[in-house]
Design a protein around this motif. Sequence first.
Motif, PDB file in Angstrom:
ATOM      1  N   LEU A 183       0.860  -1.188   0.000  1.00 21.10           N
ATOM      2  CA  LEU A 183       0.000   0.000   0.000  1.00 21.10           C
ATOM      3  C   LEU A 183       0.895   1.237   0.000  1.00 21.10           C
ATOM      4  O   LEU A 183       1.937   1.248   0.668  1.00 21.10           O
ATOM      5  CB  LEU A 183      -0.875   0.026   1.265  1.00 21.10           C
ATOM      6  N   PRO A 184       0.490   2.292  -0.743  1.00 11.63           N
ATOM      7  CA  PRO A 184       1.349   3.485  -0.833  1.00 11.63           C
ATOM      8  C   PRO A 184       1.753   4.044   0.528  1.00 11.63           C
ATOM      9  O   PRO A 184       2.883   4.469   0.714  1.00 11.63           O
ATOM     10  CB  PRO A 184       0.481   4.484  -1.604  1.00 11.63           C
ATOM     11  N   GLU A 185       0.860   4.017   1.524  1.00 12.77           N
ATOM     12  CA  GLU A 185       1.211   4.612   2.818  1.00 12.77           C
ATOM     13  C   GLU A 185       2.299   3.820   3.541  1.00 12.77           C
ATOM     14  O   GLU A 185       2.994   4.335   4.412  1.00 12.77           O
ATOM     15  CB  GLU A 185      -0.015   4.811   3.726  1.00 12.77           C
ATOM     16  N   ALA A 186       2.472   2.561   3.140  1.00 15.61           N
ATOM     17  CA  ALA A 186       3.519   1.746   3.773  1.00 15.61           C
ATOM     18  C   ALA A 186       4.915   2.163   3.295  1.00 15.61           C
ATOM     19  O   ALA A 186       5.914   1.923   3.978  1.00 15.61           O
ATOM     20  CB  ALA A 186       3.283   0.265   3.497  1.00 15.61           C
ATOM     21  N   SER A 187       4.999   2.815   2.118  1.00 16.82           N
ATOM     22  CA  SER A 187       6.313   3.211   1.578  1.00 16.82           C
ATOM     23  C   SER A 187       6.964   4.258   2.461  1.00 16.82           C
ATOM     24  O   SER A 187       8.117   4.121   2.879  1.00 16.82           O
ATOM     25  CB  SER A 187       6.183   3.795   0.169  1.00 16.82           C
ATOM     26  N   MET A 188       6.223   5.326   2.736  1.00 13.78           N
ATOM     27  CA  MET A 188       6.792   6.405   3.543  1.00 13.78           C
ATOM     28  C   MET A 188       6.999   5.928   4.990  1.00 13.78           C
ATOM     29  O   MET A 188       7.979   6.297   5.633  1.00 13.78           O
ATOM     30  CB  MET A 188       5.850   7.609   3.491  1.00 13.78           C
ATOM     31  N   ALA A 189       6.075   5.092   5.468  1.00 17.33           N
ATOM     32  CA  ALA A 189       6.216   4.556   6.827  1.00 17.33           C
ATOM     33  C   ALA A 189       7.511   3.750   6.919  1.00 17.33           C
ATOM     34  O   ALA A 189       8.264   3.856   7.893  1.00 17.33           O
ATOM     35  CB  ALA A 189       5.008   3.683   7.181  1.00 17.33           C
ATOM     36  N   LYS A 220      11.158  12.563  -2.608  1.00 14.92           N
ATOM     37  CA  LYS A 220      11.165  12.816  -1.179  1.00 14.92           C
ATOM     38  C   LYS A 220      11.775  11.617  -0.432  1.00 14.92           C
ATOM     39  O   LYS A 220      12.606  11.761   0.461  1.00 14.92           O
ATOM     40  CB  LYS A 220       9.712  13.029  -0.718  1.00 14.92           C
ATOM     41  N   ARG A 221      11.373  10.425  -0.845  1.00 17.70           N
ATOM     42  CA  ARG A 221      11.839   9.216  -0.165  1.00 17.70           C
ATOM     43  C   ARG A 221      13.343   8.998  -0.431  1.00 17.70           C
ATOM     44  O   ARG A 221      14.088   8.654   0.470  1.00 17.70           O
ATOM     45  CB  ARG A 221      11.023   8.023  -0.660  1.00 17.70           C
TER      46      ARG A 221
END
Length: 222
Positions: free
Chosen positions: A89-95, A176-177
């Motif tokens: 899931l996209p939110e797991a990338s930044m997390a 950003k990442r």
Amino acid sequence: MINIAIDGPGGAGKSTIARAVAAELGFIYVDTGALYRAVGLNALRHGIDTRNIDGIVKMLDETDVSLSFIDGEQRVMLNGEDVSTAIRLPEASMAASNVSAIPAVRQFLFDLQRKIAEENNCLMDGRDIGSVVLPNADLKLFMTASPETRAQRRFDELKAKGEDVKYSEILDELNKRDYQDSHREIAPLKQAEDAILFDTSDLSFDEVKNKLIEMVKEKIDG
Ligand code: DC
């Protein structure tokens, strides 16, 4: 055991290529980003801020992450649950990127990665494999491509899965990442001194795959 370390930024093609090469050579492919994603996902699920060092460190006491390989395909287990799909899931990338900057998290996942490499012929991909996890790897690659190429690849991949995504947002998130992964204090993303730089921007999938197989075979045959 033969260990191949592949590092580089997100979307450089590391996982697609490493998976294909591993299948061809009968090695296992180890995606270490999945481990950081599992830790990040655990924090999201428990409502713990992924930048809160104390909160994450405490959470590690109750976090069990492991990898299993079913028909050569990696599955990621979090507290007994297969989270191989959820971690994408996209939110797991930044997390994942946030928790990966915490030294205790890197320490927590270190032995697991080392042990897999000790017991298997493998291609392992990540950000610090050649520099920290497997400094004595038989072959080290630093795979990269221009940010635009990488964002386009990620965009095509997500579109193919039917997801509604914007190219500009993907490019922003990727930049950003990368910045965050390259500028953290501990084990930042950087090319190991003895790693071979491999820019895949203008190469097709088959070209990259064949070149890598050739390099690995050269190593195996001496
Ligand atoms: O490879 P990936 O995009 O799935 O990785 C997710 C995040 O995990 C990435 O932003 C940085 C972190 N990571 C890391 O710090 N070290 C690794 N060996 C692999 C990933």
